[in-house]
Motif scaffolding. Structure first.
Motif, PDB file in Angstrom:
ATOM      1  N   GLY A  88       0.849  -1.187   0.000  1.00  0.00           N
ATOM      2  CA  GLY A  88       0.000   0.000   0.000  1.00  0.00           C
ATOM      3  C   GLY A  88       0.884   1.235   0.000  1.00  0.00           C
ATOM      4  N   PRO A  89       0.280   2.406  -0.110  1.00  0.00           N
ATOM      5  CA  PRO A  89       1.064   3.641  -0.159  1.00  0.00           C
ATOM      6  C   PRO A  89       1.939   3.820   1.087  1.00  0.00           C
ATOM      7  N   LEU A  90       3.154   4.245   0.855  1.00  0.00           N
ATOM      8  CA  LEU A  90       4.101   4.478   1.951  1.00  0.00           C
ATOM      9  C   LEU A  90       3.757   5.809   2.618  1.00  0.00           C
ATOM     10  N   HIS A  91       3.252   5.726   3.823  1.00  0.00           N
ATOM     11  CA  HIS A  91       2.893   6.914   4.595  1.00  0.00           C
ATOM     12  C   HIS A  91       2.754   6.520   6.059  1.00  0.00           C
ATOM     13  N   SER A  92       2.605   7.483   6.889  1.00  0.00           N
ATOM     14  CA  SER A  92       2.408   7.246   8.316  1.00  0.00           C
ATOM     15  C   SER A  92       0.948   7.508   8.654  1.00  0.00           C
ATOM     16  N   ASP A  93       0.274   6.488   9.197  1.00  0.00           N
ATOM     17  CA  ASP A  93      -1.131   6.631   9.559  1.00  0.00           C
ATOM     18  C   ASP A  93      -1.339   7.384  10.865  1.00  0.00           C
ATOM     19  N   TYR A  94      -0.333   7.336  11.705  1.00  0.00           N
ATOM     20  CA  TYR A  94      -0.485   7.897  13.047  1.00  0.00           C
ATOM     21  C   TYR A  94       0.630   8.881  13.354  1.00  0.00           C
ATOM     22  N   CYS A  95       0.349   9.762  14.259  1.00  0.00           N
ATOM     23  CA  CYS A  95       1.337  10.702  14.753  1.00  0.00           C
ATOM     24  C   CYS A  95       2.472   9.913  15.405  1.00  0.00           C
ATOM     25  N   ALA A  96       3.698  10.320  15.170  1.00  0.00           N
ATOM     26  CA  ALA A  96       4.852   9.635  15.740  1.00  0.00           C
ATOM     27  C   ALA A  96       4.854   9.688  17.268  1.00  0.00           C
ATOM     28  N   PRO A 109       5.592  17.921  17.698  1.00  0.00           N
ATOM     29  CA  PRO A 109       6.862  18.543  17.316  1.00  0.00           C
ATOM     30  C   PRO A 109       7.658  17.720  16.288  1.00  0.00           C
ATOM     31  N   LEU A 110       7.275  16.459  16.057  1.00  0.00           N
ATOM     32  CA  LEU A 110       7.988  15.631  15.070  1.00  0.00           C
ATOM     33  C   LEU A 110       7.364  15.657  13.687  1.00  0.00           C
ATOM     34  N   HIS A 111       6.196  16.240  13.564  1.00  0.00           N
ATOM     35  CA  HIS A 111       5.436  16.149  12.318  1.00  0.00           C
ATOM     36  C   HIS A 111       6.264  16.478  11.074  1.00  0.00           C
ATOM     37  N   ASP A 112       6.876  17.629  11.034  1.00  0.00           N
ATOM     38  CA  ASP A 112       7.656  18.026   9.851  1.00  0.00           C
ATOM     39  C   ASP A 112       8.818  17.078   9.597  1.00  0.00           C
ATOM     40  N   TYR A 113       9.526  16.711  10.646  1.00  0.00           N
ATOM     41  CA  TYR A 113      10.701  15.837  10.499  1.00  0.00           C
ATOM     42  C   TYR A 113      10.292  14.436  10.038  1.00  0.00           C
ATOM     43  N   TRP A 114       9.223  13.935  10.623  1.00  0.00           N
ATOM     44  CA  TRP A 114       8.744  12.594  10.270  1.00  0.00           C
ATOM     45  C   TRP A 114       8.260  12.576   8.827  1.00  0.00           C
ATOM     46  N   ILE A 118       9.845  10.290   5.651  1.00  0.00           N
ATOM     47  CA  ILE A 118       9.035   9.418   4.799  1.00  0.00           C
ATOM     48  C   ILE A 118       9.168   9.848   3.335  1.00  0.00           C
ATOM     49  N   SER A 119       9.153  11.142   3.095  1.00  0.00           N
ATOM     50  CA  SER A 119       9.321  11.650   1.725  1.00  0.00           C
ATOM     51  C   SER A 119      10.672  11.252   1.148  1.00  0.00           C
ATOM     52  N   GLN A 120      11.728  11.335   1.958  1.00  0.00           N
ATOM     53  CA  GLN A 120      13.071  10.945   1.501  1.00  0.00           C
ATOM     54  C   GLN A 120      13.129   9.459   1.181  1.00  0.00           C
ATOM     55  N   MET A 121      12.492   8.634   2.012  1.00  0.00           N
ATOM     56  CA  MET A 121      12.465   7.198   1.752  1.00  0.00           C
ATOM     57  C   MET A 121      11.776   6.918   0.423  1.00  0.00           C
TER      58      MET A 121
END
Length: 172
Positions: A88-96, A109-114, A118-121
């Motif tokens: 399935g699509p590579l993404h994060s379903d939940y807040c880190a 506070p991790l939203h942008d970094y996380w 994921i975008s880099q991966m």
């Protein structure tokens, strides 16, 4: 944190590699050939191949001269496309840092970094073609690749010898 593929993702990738190897010969592969060559369980293989058909990476044809084949060259199929066919699509379903999705009203506070990680991966997986992965598989089978020191193969055998990875993709 484990970033390994699920069994389904693993089997989808194995099936795609088998089809990539046959692509240059213009051959369709039978289900049993893929099962035998890549160690995909026979009971799971139809589901795995239907994942690849569903996302238009593979076509299937019934009959004596039928089988499965890639829709286009393995050079034009990215590793990301194959992985997302099974996972399935590579993404994060939940807040880190929480149990639900981040909301703008309560952004963590991790939203942008996380999100950037994921975008880099995704970018890195999109740069690798199925042809490159298939070429590496052939090189491994032929013993032309020295197993790197951080390999799971070595760790499982308790052998931590230093190894290097050879350039198997022709410098792409």
């Amino acid at each position: 944190m484990n970033v390994s593929l699920s069994k389904r993702g693993d089997y989808v990738l194995r099936a795609a590699i088998a089809l990539a190897k046959a692509h240059s010969k213009g051959q369709a592969r039978k289900l049993r050939e893929i099962v035998d060559e890549m160690g995909v369980p026979a009971t799971f293989a139809p589901q795995v191949l239907s994942d690849l058909v569903r996302v238009n990476l593979v076509t299937s044809k019934a009959g004596k001269n039928g089988g499965f084949r890639l829709v286009r060259s393995p050079d034009s199929i990215s590793l990301l496309q194959v992985i997302e066919a099974g996972e399935g699509p590579l993404h994060s379903d939940y807040c880190a840092l929480g149990e639900g999705p981040c909301h703008w009203s309560s952004l963590c506070p991790l939203h942008d970094y996380w999100s950037k990680a994921i975008s880099q991966m995704k970018l890195e997986l999109n740069k690798v073609s199925l042809a490159q992965v298939s070429s590496c598989d052939v090189a491994l089978e032929e013993g032309r690749v020295v197993v790197p020191k951080d390999s799971h193969r070595l760790r499982n055998k308790g052998d931590f010898a230093h190894g290097i990875t050879l350039d198997v993709d022709g410098g792409r």
